[in-house]
Structure formats: C-alpha cells, structure tokens
Design a protein around this motif. Structure first.
Motif, PDB file in Angstrom:
ATOM      1  N   SER A 142      31.757  58.032 -50.651  1.00  0.00           N
ATOM      2  CA  SER A 142      30.629  57.137 -50.400  1.00  0.00           C
ATOM      3  C   SER A 142      30.586  55.920 -51.324  1.00  0.00           C
ATOM      4  CB  SER A 142      29.310  57.915 -50.462  1.00  0.00           C
ATOM      5  OG  SER A 142      29.193  58.639 -51.673  1.00  0.00           O
ATOM      6  N   LEU A 143      30.838  56.100 -52.616  1.00  0.00           N
ATOM      7  CA  LEU A 143      30.794  54.938 -53.511  1.00  0.00           C
ATOM      8  C   LEU A 143      31.879  53.930 -53.165  1.00  0.00           C
ATOM      9  CD1 LEU A 143      30.063  56.608 -56.977  1.00  0.00           C
ATOM     10  CD2 LEU A 143      28.476  55.264 -55.566  1.00  0.00           C
ATOM     11  N   ALA A 144      33.067  54.420 -52.802  1.00  0.00           N
ATOM     12  CA  ALA A 144      34.157  53.508 -52.437  1.00  0.00           C
ATOM     13  C   ALA A 144      33.868  52.815 -51.111  1.00  0.00           C
ATOM     14  CB  ALA A 144      35.473  54.286 -52.357  1.00  0.00           C
ATOM     15  N   ILE A 145      33.294  53.538 -50.159  1.00  0.00           N
ATOM     16  CA  ILE A 145      32.906  52.906 -48.890  1.00  0.00           C
ATOM     17  C   ILE A 145      31.876  51.815 -49.167  1.00  0.00           C
ATOM     18  CG2 ILE A 145      31.727  53.263 -46.681  1.00  0.00           C
ATOM     19  CD1 ILE A 145      32.902  56.102 -46.646  1.00  0.00           C
ATOM     20  N   GLY A 146      30.904  52.124 -50.013  1.00  0.00           N
ATOM     21  CA  GLY A 146      29.876  51.137 -50.335  1.00  0.00           C
ATOM     22  C   GLY A 146      30.462  49.859 -50.907  1.00  0.00           C
ATOM     23  N   GLU A 147      31.400  49.988 -51.827  1.00  0.00           N
ATOM     24  CA  GLU A 147      32.010  48.799 -52.429  1.00  0.00           C
ATOM     25  C   GLU A 147      32.803  48.003 -51.394  1.00  0.00           C
ATOM     26  OE1 GLU A 147      31.540  47.576 -55.459  1.00  0.00           O
ATOM     27  OE2 GLU A 147      30.142  49.202 -55.893  1.00  0.00           O
ATOM     28  N   ALA A 148      33.549  48.704 -50.535  1.00  0.00           N
ATOM     29  CA  ALA A 148      34.347  48.011 -49.526  1.00  0.00           C
ATOM     30  C   ALA A 148      33.474  47.278 -48.517  1.00  0.00           C
ATOM     31  CB  ALA A 148      35.261  49.017 -48.806  1.00  0.00           C
ATOM     32  N   VAL A 149      32.393  47.928 -48.111  1.00  0.00           N
ATOM     33  CA  VAL A 149      31.466  47.317 -47.156  1.00  0.00           C
ATOM     34  C   VAL A 149      30.788  46.097 -47.785  1.00  0.00           C
ATOM     35  CG1 VAL A 149      29.261  47.680 -45.998  1.00  0.00           C
ATOM     36  CG2 VAL A 149      31.081  49.356 -45.731  1.00  0.00           C
ATOM     37  N   ALA A 150      30.325  46.257 -49.019  1.00  0.00           N
ATOM     38  CA  ALA A 150      29.638  45.143 -49.685  1.00  0.00           C
ATOM     39  C   ALA A 150      30.592  43.963 -49.882  1.00  0.00           C
ATOM     40  CB  ALA A 150      29.078  45.614 -51.030  1.00  0.00           C
ATOM     41  N   ASP A 151      31.853  44.260 -50.243  1.00  0.00           N
ATOM     42  CA  ASP A 151      32.834  43.183 -50.372  1.00  0.00           C
ATOM     43  C   ASP A 151      33.021  42.456 -49.049  1.00  0.00           C
ATOM     44  OD1 ASP A 151      33.321  43.587 -53.049  1.00  0.00           O
ATOM     45  OD2 ASP A 151      35.166  44.755 -52.757  1.00  0.00           O
TER      46      ASP A 151
END
Length: 371
Positions: free
Chosen positions: A356-365
């Motif tokens: 989830s944290l990695a998905i969040g960063e990728a989505v926000a980027d």
C-alpha cells in the motif's frame, strides 16, 4: 479556478488511505470518501494481516515491485509509529518430493524480485525450527511478518488529517463529472449529501472499483476490467498454536492457498481458501472444517480432531475468474481512459496491503507529474 480540494480519494481502506497520505505529503489538500461507517471495513479488514516478502510475483510486475518496496517501507512506518508488528518469518513448505520443484521455482522468482535473506532448508532443518512441521524441504523467508492493519490505517488517517485533509465516513461516492478547464465535480451521498470540486480524483474502493468507475461521466466502459469476487474463509484453532512462523504450502491456482499464522494475540488461524461468489457473502460454513483439516494435516499431521472453529471470511477483488491466469495490479491513468487528473485502481488484492505505501507513492507521483 479554485477547488474545494486538490485531490479526492474514493475508498478509505489501506490503499486509499496510503494514497491520501502520499498526496498529503506533497502539500495537497486531500479528501478521502468512505461509504462505510468506519475506515477499513472492506477488503482491508478481512485478510491475514501478513506482511508479504514478495516471493511469488512475476519479475517486473507491479505486484513484485510494489510488494518489495512496500514491505520495506511498511516495516519502517510501523516501527517509527510504534504500531504492533512481528517479523516472524515464513516457511514455504514442500510436504513431499513432488512439491520440491514448485518451491524451488518460488525461490528463483523471489531471488529475481530482490527478496532478502532467503534460505533453502532441508526437511530436518525446517523441523529444527518448527518441530511439529511435516516438511520434505522448505524455503525460509525471514522478511515476512504480521502487523496490526487497523492500527496502521488509523495512523494513515491521522497523517492525512494532520496535514489538513479530511477522511469522511458514511459518505458514498455517487458520481463525478470532469470540468471543462480540468478537475471534477464530485457528488457525495449519505446524511451529509454534498457536492465538492477537486482538481484530482483517485478511485481505490476495492470490491466497488468497477461500479465506481462507471459512475464517472465519460469513463469509457471498455476500460473497466471485469471483476470477480474471490471469497476466502478462515478457521481458528482451539488450543495452543503449533508454530511461530508463517507456514505456506505451495500456492494454489489463482491464490496463495490455505496457510497458517499465529496472530498477534498468539492464536493459530488457517486460511483462506478460494471460492468464487456472486455477492458479498461473509458467512463461514462450519462443514468446511473437515476439508480444511485434511489440507492442514499435510503440513501439520498433529492437528487434533474437532479443533477448528469457524472464524471469518474475506472477499478479494479479482480480475480473473476460475482457471484464468492471475493478472497484475491495474493502475489506470489518462493513457487508459483519456481523462486528465484521474487515476482508477482495479484488482488491488494480495499483496495490496503490504504494497500500500508503495502504491500510494506511485499514484501520487503519477497524478502530480501529470497535473
């Protein structure tokens, strides 16, 4: 044009909240909408709370990348915020010679994915770690673990709100219309029904991903992948937990299969299995206990008769049906649907919680770079 919010997230499960946090970290004002009365009541609250190492997923896939990146970030997040977790390790077990080739393939896949600390174990070495285990051979993944997923989601919510954002429950998403100059008008239902404007929109509603996408004006129906409900049930052991580490047999088609964990309360839990269903049915059939017992005795012959009691069920938002290959996570941005400022997530099942944290960063980027 001014907006009520810079970004709106649909769904306050682990992935939606992690995306909201990542957007907040970039200085955006964030609104998270949740149709249920509390955060994390869907997929995020009905799983094994396992922190996956990243063993199984095709190298180069989003699942492989996000699981490894997310797991590393998750341990740091949990430790720094004093959220309960336990890096207990995991044994992937071949209970007979015919399964050795399958776990060896998992070892090679995990190594290619950059999973740290893996070790081959003989049956004797595995039994030295877990004396009650039936093992012909095993793989040890020391980076696998367990955590308090609800405590984690509360921490994510707190960080969004500390940054000036809002997480609103009992607030179902009822639709969105893209605005001519960019951004969206978003309709919110419930007792406090309202309409807000937002520059960016992210949908991460788990089982409702397809239905939510269909409520966005102009979203091409052909870009919405077919969804399937993959139900899994769990049984709890009456009596002392037999193992400290996670115990996983080789995966079954379409899922990781019925595994063992000693939860953070010290009790033994087995599951989930996989059955495709048409509705959100969370019942657990007690008659399935014997089927579970037969499976469990492959790796734990000492399971006492009548020791399994029905526990709970979860449903995974699958993009494949029975007998079909398991696809990757799908993150649909403008290149898929043609709508500026929109990201729609589909098929975020296991290892979505770990990732989830990695998905969040990728989505926000992706959303902030495109904006």
């Amino acid at each position: 044009m001014s907006f009520d919010f810079d970004a709106t997230v649909v769904g306050a499960g682990a992935v939606g909240l992690a995306c909201g946090r990542a957007l907040s970290k970039r200085g955006l004002t964030v609104l998270v909408l949740e149709k249920e009365a509390h955060i994390g009541q869907g997929v995020s609250s009905r799983n094994s709370e396992v922190i996956h190492g990243g063993l199984y997923y095709p190298t180069g896939s989003l699942k492989a990348r996000f699981c490894v990146e997310g797991r590393r970030a998750l341990y740091d997040f949990l430790a720094s915020r004093k959220i309960e977790h336990w890096k207990c390790g995991k044994l992937v077990v071949a209970t007979q010679e015919s399964e050795v080739e399958r776990i060896e393939a998992i070892f090679e896949q995990a190594t290619a994915n950059g999973v740290e600390g893996l070790a081959h174990l003989t049956g004797a070495q595995a039994r030295a770690l877990e004396p009650e285990l039936n093992a012909h051979a095993a793989i040890l993944s020391p980076e696998s673990g367990l955590f308090d997923s609800h405590g984690y989601m509360l921490a994510l919510q707190g960080e969004i709100e500390d940054a000036g954002g809002s997480v609103v429950v009992s607030a179902p998403f009822e639709g969105a219309e893209p605005l001519a100059g960019g951004g969206f008008t978003i309709r919110v239902g419930g007792e406090g029904a309202m309409q807000v404007t937002s520059r960016l929109l992210l949908t991460a509603p788990g089982l409702s991903a397809q239905a939510v996408a269909a409520l966005i004006e102009g979203y091409p129906p052909g870009d919405i992948p077919a969804g399937h409900f993959g139900k899994g049930i769990y049984f709890r052991l009456t009596g002392k937990a037999p193992f400290d580490r996670l115990i996983y047999p080789p995966p079954i088609p379409g899922a990781l299969g019925t595994h063992y964990r000693k939860d953070l309360g010290g009790q033994a839990v087995f599951g989930p299995d996989l059955a495709y269903v048409d509705t959100e049915d969370y019942s657990v059939d007690p008659a399935k206990a014997e089927e579970f017992a037969t499976y469990i005795r492959r790796f734990w012959p000492g399971l006492p008769d009548g020791a399994l009691t029905p526990d709970y069920a979860g449903i995974r938002p699958k993009l494949h049906g029975p007998g079909e290959p398991q696809p990757d996570f799908q993150l649909h941005g403008r290149e898929h649907h043609g709508i500026d400022g929109l990201m729609a997530l589909f098929g975020i099942e296991s290892p979505g919680l770990t990732s989830s944290l990695a998905i969040g960063e990728a989505v926000a980027d992706a959303l902030t770079e495109a904006a």
